[in-house]
Design an enzyme around this catalytic site. Sequence first.
Site, mmCIF file in Angstrom:
data_model
loop_
_atom_site.group_PDB
_atom_site.id
_atom_site.type_symbol
_atom_site.label_atom_id
_atom_site.label_comp_id
_atom_site.label_asym_id
_atom_site.label_seq_id
_atom_site.Cartn_x
_atom_site.Cartn_y
_atom_site.Cartn_z
ATOM 1 N N ARG A 79 6.417 -39.146 6.411
ATOM 2 C CA ARG A 79 5.451 -38.141 6.005
ATOM 3 C C ARG A 79 6.063 -36.739 6.028
ATOM 4 O O ARG A 79 5.715 -35.885 5.241
ATOM 5 C CB ARG A 79 4.236 -38.214 6.936
ATOM 6 N N TYR A 80 6.937 -36.504 6.995
ATOM 7 C CA TYR A 80 7.573 -35.192 7.144
ATOM 8 C C TYR A 80 9.059 -35.359 6.870
ATOM 9 O O TYR A 80 9.655 -36.363 7.247
ATOM 10 C CB TYR A 80 7.327 -34.642 8.560
ATOM 11 N N ARG A 83 11.606 -36.352 9.887
ATOM 12 C CA ARG A 83 11.352 -37.375 10.895
ATOM 13 C C ARG A 83 10.512 -38.503 10.305
ATOM 14 O O ARG A 83 9.685 -38.267 9.427
ATOM 15 C CB ARG A 83 10.674 -36.803 12.140
ATOM 16 N N CYS A 92 -0.511 -54.076 22.200
ATOM 17 C CA CYS A 92 -0.680 -53.071 23.257
ATOM 18 C C CYS A 92 -1.097 -53.777 24.538
ATOM 19 O O CYS A 92 -1.578 -54.908 24.499
ATOM 20 C CB CYS A 92 -1.784 -52.082 22.891
ATOM 21 N N CYS A 96 -7.343 -49.155 23.537
ATOM 22 C CA CYS A 96 -8.079 -47.917 23.789
ATOM 23 C C CYS A 96 -9.182 -47.814 22.745
ATOM 24 O O CYS A 96 -8.901 -47.936 21.548
ATOM 25 C CB CYS A 96 -7.151 -46.717 23.660
ATOM 26 N N CYS A 99 -8.623 -45.645 19.658
ATOM 27 C CA CYS A 99 -7.378 -45.829 18.892
ATOM 28 C C CYS A 99 -7.577 -45.506 17.410
ATOM 29 O O CYS A 99 -8.442 -46.066 16.762
ATOM 30 C CB CYS A 99 -6.902 -47.266 19.031
ATOM 31 N N ARG A 101 -5.165 -46.041 15.171
ATOM 32 C CA ARG A 101 -4.458 -47.087 14.411
ATOM 33 C C ARG A 101 -5.196 -48.397 14.544
ATOM 34 O O ARG A 101 -4.616 -49.471 14.453
ATOM 35 C CB ARG A 101 -3.039 -47.252 14.950
ATOM 36 N N ASP A 262 -9.046 -38.266 15.203
ATOM 37 C CA ASP A 262 -8.847 -38.616 13.797
ATOM 38 C C ASP A 262 -10.083 -39.348 13.294
ATOM 39 O O ASP A 262 -10.869 -39.888 14.076
ATOM 40 C CB ASP A 262 -7.615 -39.511 13.649
ATOM 41 N N ASP A 299 -4.724 -34.330 12.546
ATOM 42 C CA ASP A 299 -4.176 -34.864 11.314
ATOM 43 C C ASP A 299 -5.241 -34.702 10.250
ATOM 44 O O ASP A 299 -6.301 -35.327 10.335
ATOM 45 C CB ASP A 299 -3.828 -36.344 11.511
ATOM 46 N N LYS A 306 -0.323 -33.319 9.887
ATOM 47 C CA LYS A 306 -0.648 -32.719 11.184
ATOM 48 C C LYS A 306 -0.581 -31.205 11.089
ATOM 49 O O LYS A 306 0.411 -30.658 10.625
ATOM 50 C CB LYS A 306 0.396 -33.191 12.188
HETATM 51 C C1 LIG Z 1 2.726 -37.083 14.287
HETATM 52 C C2 LIG Z 1 3.714 -37.619 13.366
HETATM 53 C C3 LIG Z 1 5.051 -37.213 13.431
HETATM 54 C C4 LIG Z 1 5.576 -36.242 14.464
HETATM 55 O O1 LIG Z 1 5.061 -34.957 14.318
HETATM 56 P P1 LIG Z 1 5.464 -33.845 15.384
HETATM 57 O O2 LIG Z 1 4.641 -32.678 15.000
HETATM 58 O O3 LIG Z 1 6.934 -33.652 15.263
HETATM 59 O O4 LIG Z 1 5.119 -34.380 16.740
HETATM 60 C C5 LIG Z 1 5.928 -37.749 12.519
HETATM 61 N N1 LIG Z 1 5.539 -38.631 11.577
HETATM 62 C C6 LIG Z 1 4.256 -39.033 11.487
HETATM 63 C C7 LIG Z 1 3.875 -39.987 10.423
HETATM 64 C C8 LIG Z 1 3.302 -38.548 12.381
HETATM 65 O O5 LIG Z 1 2.030 -38.961 12.298
HETATM 66 S S1 SF4 Z 2 -4.091 -45.646 21.371
HETATM 67 FE FE1 SF4 Z 2 -4.059 -47.537 20.119
HETATM 68 S S2 SF4 Z 2 -1.909 -47.969 19.743
HETATM 69 FE FE2 SF4 Z 2 -1.996 -46.499 21.474
HETATM 70 S S3 SF4 Z 2 -2.004 -47.805 23.330
HETATM 71 FE FE3 SF4 Z 2 -4.145 -47.380 22.806
HETATM 72 S S4 SF4 Z 2 -4.742 -49.154 21.535
HETATM 73 FE FE4 SF4 Z 2 -2.506 -49.121 21.577
#
Ligand SMILES: *Cc1c(COP(=O)(O)O)cnc(C)c1O
Ligand code: SF4
Length: 342
Positions: A79-80, A83, A92, A96, A99, A101, A262, A299, A306
Site C-alpha cells: 500500500r505504501y 514498506r 491467533c 479479539c 479485530c 482483519r 476501522d 485507516d 493510514k
Molecule cells: C499500517 C500499515 C503499514 C505500516 O504503516 P506505518 O505508518 O509505517 O506503521 C504498512 N502497510 C500496510 C498495508 C499497513 O496497513
Molecule cells: S487483533 Fe485480530 S489478528 Fe490481531 S491478535 Fe486479535 S484476532 Fe488476531
Amino acid sequence: MRDIPDSIRLTENEKAWFAASQETLTFKSNPYYMDLARQSEAVRHQLIPTVSELDYREYESRDPLSEELFSPLPRMVHRYRNRVALLLTDNCSIHCRHCFRRSFTGTGNNNLSLEDCDRVIGYLNEHPEVKEVLLTGGDPLTLPLSHLAAILDRFRNRAENTKLILRMATRIPAVLPAGITGELLHVLRKSSPLWMVIQFNHPDELTAESREALQKIREAGIPAVNQTVLLKGINDDPQVLGELFQELLAEGVKPYYLFQGDLARGTSHFRVSLERGWQIMDELRQIVSGLAMPTYAVDLPGGGGKIPLSRSLLIRESETGYIFRNREDSNREFEYPRESDS
Ligand SMILES: *Cc1c(COP(=O)(O)O)cnc(C)c1O
Ligand code: SF4
C-alpha cells in the site's frame, strides 16, 4: 458455549451471540486470557462476543482497508511505497472481538508456505524501494517455531537488501505471555534488524506474566513499540490510557499508535467518536510525558490509507461524518462516518 468455563456466567447479550448462527469471527480463547477475563471487565469485553457484533452498518466492510486493491501477491499488501505487509498466518491465540482483519482471522487459510515466501522475496528483490516488511496476520508468533525461523532465515539470506527492516506484529505478549520463550527470542534476535509491534489495550493486560515477557524481550535487545486500539467502554478514558502508556514506557515499550476503530463489520459498538478521541489525546498530553504519547491514527475507508488524525487533514464535517484528505493526493476526499447511537 461449550468453550466457556462454568465459572463465567454469560450475560444475555453474550448468550445471544452464541445462540445466533451468523457468519462472524469465531470465539477463541486460551486458559491464560480466559482467566484474566474472569478478573477484568476490560479484558472480558475484548474476548467474549456479544450480540452487538451482529449489528452491521452499511458503511462497514469485509475489507475495511481495501487491502485487496493493493495486493500484488497473495497475502501481501503493498500500500505504501517503501514498506509491505505480509500475512504469515490467519491463526491467533485468541480472537479479539475488535479485530479488523476478522474476515481473514481464523478462516483456516493456514500458514504462508516457504514457496510463497520465496515469491515475496523475489518481489522485494525487484522492488528495491521496499525497505521494510511487516510480518502480520493473524498472529505470526503462533507459527511453529521451526517454520517461523525458516521464513525469517529466508528474509535474511535471500533478500538482496541486507538491511531490510522486519516488523513483527503480535499480540502474544498480552494474550499468551508464556509464548515468549527463550528459543523464540533467540530466533528473533538472529533476524535483526527486527522490531516487535505489540498490542496492549488496557492496564489489566499488564500482569506479572506479561511484564516478565516484556522484560525478556527487552533483555534480548529486541526493540518494541505498542499499538493500542481505542475501544469504547474498554479504554476510552485518558486516565486508563495514561496508565497503560506510562507503564509500557516503564517496560521499555514506546506507545506508537492509538488506532481509531476501522470500519470492520460488526464492530460499531467498539468505535469511539472522533471528537472524543481528540479530547482524550488532549487530556493525555497533560498527564503523560511526550515519550508516552502515541500518534492517534485511522485507516481511511475506501483505500485512503493510514493518516494521523490531526485536525489539519480534516477538511470539513458533513451531515454523516468527517471529510479528510490523505497526504498523497490532496484532491481526493475520504469520509469517516460519525457513529449513530442506535
Ligand atoms: C499500517 C500499515 C503499514 C505500516 O504503516 P506505518 O505508518 O509505517 O506503521 C504498512 N502497510 C500496510 C498495508 C499497513 O496497513
Ligand atoms: S487483533 Fe485480530 S489478528 Fe490481531 S491478535 Fe486479535 S484476532 Fe488476531
